[in-house]
Design an enzyme around this catalytic site. Structure first.
Site, mmCIF file in Angstrom:
data_model
loop_
_atom_site.group_PDB
_atom_site.id
_atom_site.type_symbol
_atom_site.label_atom_id
_atom_site.label_comp_id
_atom_site.label_asym_id
_atom_site.label_seq_id
_atom_site.Cartn_x
_atom_site.Cartn_y
_atom_site.Cartn_z
ATOM 1 N N GLU A 1 0.799 -1.222 0.000
ATOM 2 C CA GLU A 1 0.000 0.000 0.000
ATOM 3 C C GLU A 1 0.828 1.266 0.000
ATOM 4 O OE1 GLU A 1 -1.981 -1.629 3.417
ATOM 5 O OE2 GLU A 1 -3.881 -1.049 2.507
ATOM 6 N N CYS B 1 3.202 8.534 1.225
ATOM 7 C CA CYS B 1 3.577 7.652 2.322
ATOM 8 C C CYS B 1 3.796 6.274 1.714
ATOM 9 C CB CYS B 1 2.461 7.631 3.366
ATOM 10 S SG CYS B 1 2.808 6.517 4.730
ATOM 11 N N CYS C 1 5.025 -6.295 8.348
ATOM 12 C CA CYS C 1 6.056 -5.782 9.262
ATOM 13 C C CYS C 1 6.320 -6.818 10.349
ATOM 14 C CB CYS C 1 5.601 -4.471 9.904
ATOM 15 S SG CYS C 1 6.843 -3.754 11.012
ATOM 16 N N CYS D 1 4.118 -4.067 17.182
ATOM 17 C CA CYS D 1 3.514 -3.014 17.993
ATOM 18 C C CYS D 1 2.034 -3.318 18.206
ATOM 19 C CB CYS D 1 3.696 -1.650 17.334
ATOM 20 S SG CYS D 1 5.429 -1.279 17.017
ATOM 21 N N CYS E 1 -0.923 -1.384 16.129
ATOM 22 C CA CYS E 1 -0.760 -1.192 14.681
ATOM 23 C C CYS E 1 -1.341 -2.365 13.894
ATOM 24 C CB CYS E 1 0.730 -1.040 14.370
ATOM 25 S SG CYS E 1 1.076 -0.935 12.611
ATOM 26 N N CYS F 1 -2.306 6.395 9.576
ATOM 27 C CA CYS F 1 -1.172 5.713 10.227
ATOM 28 C C CYS F 1 -1.637 4.458 10.936
ATOM 29 C CB CYS F 1 -0.544 6.590 11.299
ATOM 30 S SG CYS F 1 -0.001 8.164 10.734
HETATM 31 N N1 SAH Z 1 7.456 1.033 11.148
HETATM 32 C C1 SAH Z 1 7.763 2.401 11.219
HETATM 33 C C2 SAH Z 1 7.062 3.221 10.173
HETATM 34 C C3 SAH Z 1 5.639 2.857 9.867
HETATM 35 S S1 SAH Z 1 4.458 3.159 11.144
HETATM 36 C C4 SAH Z 1 7.471 2.956 12.584
HETATM 37 O O1 SAH Z 1 6.846 2.268 13.387
HETATM 38 O O2 SAH Z 1 7.906 4.062 12.870
HETATM 39 C C5 SAH Z 1 4.230 4.928 10.991
HETATM 40 C C6 SAH Z 1 3.689 5.591 12.252
HETATM 41 O O3 SAH Z 1 2.351 5.188 12.505
HETATM 42 C C7 SAH Z 1 4.483 5.243 13.505
HETATM 43 O O4 SAH Z 1 4.859 6.425 14.170
HETATM 44 C C8 SAH Z 1 3.502 4.457 14.330
HETATM 45 O O5 SAH Z 1 3.752 4.635 15.694
HETATM 46 C C9 SAH Z 1 2.188 5.025 13.891
HETATM 47 N N2 SAH Z 1 1.051 4.147 14.126
HETATM 48 C C10 SAH Z 1 1.023 2.804 14.096
HETATM 49 N N3 SAH Z 1 -0.216 2.354 14.360
HETATM 50 C C11 SAH Z 1 -0.992 3.433 14.559
HETATM 51 C C12 SAH Z 1 -2.381 3.617 14.853
HETATM 52 N N4 SAH Z 1 -3.203 2.587 14.992
HETATM 53 N N5 SAH Z 1 -2.838 4.875 14.978
HETATM 54 C C13 SAH Z 1 -2.012 5.923 14.828
HETATM 55 N N6 SAH Z 1 -0.706 5.815 14.529
HETATM 56 C C14 SAH Z 1 -0.194 4.581 14.408
HETATM 57 FE FE1 SF4 Z 2 5.738 -2.143 12.217
HETATM 58 FE FE2 SF4 Z 2 3.436 -0.925 12.758
HETATM 59 FE FE3 SF4 Z 2 5.305 -1.107 14.652
HETATM 60 FE FE4 SF4 Z 2 5.708 0.506 12.564
HETATM 61 S S1 SF4 Z 2 4.111 0.733 14.119
HETATM 62 S S2 SF4 Z 2 7.170 -0.947 13.465
HETATM 63 S S3 SF4 Z 2 4.663 -0.655 10.935
HETATM 64 S S4 SF4 Z 2 4.213 -2.835 13.714
#
Ligand code: SAH
Ligand code: SF4
Length: 348
Positions: free
Chosen positions: A94, A107, A114, A118, A121, A338
């Site tokens: 995506e 983006c 991934c 987290c 996410c 995000c």
């Molecule tokens: N993997 C990298 C980049 C992709 S995630 C990282 O984690 O930094 C991009 C951003 O989206 C990160 O700052 C992450 O903390 C945020 N993010 C992830 N899940 C989210 C959610 N459900 N709502 C808002 N932001 C989120």
């Molecule tokens: Fe991976 Fe989502 Fe964590 Fe970014 S926020 S490192 S995309 S699991």
């Protein structure tokens, strides 16, 4: 099959052209192809009309251009577009385009899925399928730019590596993509308009700092204590918050650069006044800014979005000491925001 043209640097492009011609081709031919692919952003090799027909046909039959194919495009009410793109091996990934009056932000994804787990996410639920190649990263920009008819000389084009994936676990390809994106003879973006975001892979942060051509660095902080971060981002067990902040302190910022810290606010979990004050203490000695993101909810995510007032009061506390912004949720209605990239299909 030979490697697709998108993703090749000029030296590799020369080798590809030589390979197709079956002998050494003058350097200006390779430059023509390089220019057509990255600067003119052709979407089909038949558009490179300056090339001899035979060479053009050979390139089309051999390596091919290698642009990802658009499977589906989702248009949000706020102008954001989410693309589901198919790669050469059939996997999909995506890309999101956010448009403001005079500014476009791509983006892009750096991996399919991934591996970092987290808890807030959606992408995490996919696991890691594979790394993207440099060409697949640059290809996301080219395909989406073409679909939106963005002219090659458009000024404010930003790329953030914040789609699917952890870019620092695919650093070599990320750096190669970066070089192609900022090459004035390539895609020609400004190095200051390229950012990668990481969950905090400490050794790779150090490695990134040693490269002269690299994106700006954003760190997903998301917690105000070691324990809290371990809970929300289990990778903290391997890369401790304290060590992460030490790596940030030692990071060789360019004169025009500052670090960005992202902080996803989760209702009643990490959004209190005490959290905000602890964030200030953690970051006090860094040249940085903070971006707050209220959680974008999704199925299977065990957290809630805080109220707007809570977000505002968190921001007010941090802002006394550090520049602090609230990121507008973009494209939530089409699962483009995000943490919502999980290849959702269907109509929204
Ligand atoms: N993997 C990298 C980049 C992709 S995630 C990282 O984690 O930094 C991009 C951003 O989206 C990160 O700052 C992450 O903390 C945020 N993010 C992830 N899940 C989210 C959610 N459900 N709502 C808002 N932001 C989120
Ligand atoms: Fe991976 Fe989502 Fe964590 Fe970014 S926020 S490192 S995309 S699991």
């Amino acid at each position: 099959m030979a490697e697709a043209l998108i993703g090749l640097d000029l030296v590799e492009m020369q080798a590809a052209v030589d390979g197709v011609a079956g002998g050494r081709v003058p350097a200006y031919r390779a430059k023509q192809v390089y220019d057509a692919v990255y600067r003119q952003r052709v979407t089909n090799l038949s558009q490179i009309s300056t090339l001899p027909k035979q060479l053009r046909a050979g390139l089309a039959a051999g390596p091919g251009l290698g642009l990802p194919q658009t499977v589906q495009r989702f248009d949000s009410a706020d102008g954001t577009r989410r693309y589901l793109l198919r790669l050469a091996d059939g996997r999909t990934v995506e890309t999101v385009l956010m448009q403001e009056a005079d500014r476009h932000t791509f983006c892009i994804s750096s991996q399919v899925g991934c591996p970092v787990n987290c808890r807030f996410c959606l992408t995490a639920l996919m696991g890691l399928e594979r790394n993207l190649t440099a060409g697949e990263m640059v290809g996301q920009v080219l395909v989406v730019a073409a679909d939106n008819r963005l002219p090659a000389d458009v000024g404010k084009l930003n790329v953030v590596m914040m789609g699917q994936g952890e870019p620092l676990l695919n650093l070599d390809n990320v750096l190669k993509a970066t070089r192609l994106l900022v090459d004035p003879d390539g895609v020609g973006l400004s190095e200051r308009r390229l950012t990668l975001s990481t969950s905090g892979i400490i050794p790779k942060i150090k490695e990134l700092g040693r490269h002269s051509i690299r994106p700006k660095l954003a760190i997903s902080l998301n917690a105000s204590t070691e324990e809290q971060r371990r809970e929300l981002m289990p990778i903290t067990r391997k890369y401790h918050l304290k060590d992460l902040l030490d790596a940030c302190k030692a990071y060789p910022l360019r004169p025009w650069e500052r670090l960005t810290f992202e902080y996803v606010l989760l209702k009643a979990v990490n959004d209190t006044g005490d959290d905000a004050r602890r964030v200030v203490r953690l970051l006090a000695h860094l040249k940085c800014k903070v971006n707050l993101i209220a959680l974008n909810p999704g199925p299977g995510i065990p957290y809630e979005t805080p109220d707007a007032e809570r977000v505002a009061s968190f921001q007010a506390i941090v802002r006394r000491s550090i520049p602090c912004f609230v990121r507008k949720p973009r494209g939530r209605d089409i699962y483009a925001a995000c943490g919502q990239l999980k290849r959702m299909e269907g109509s929204f």
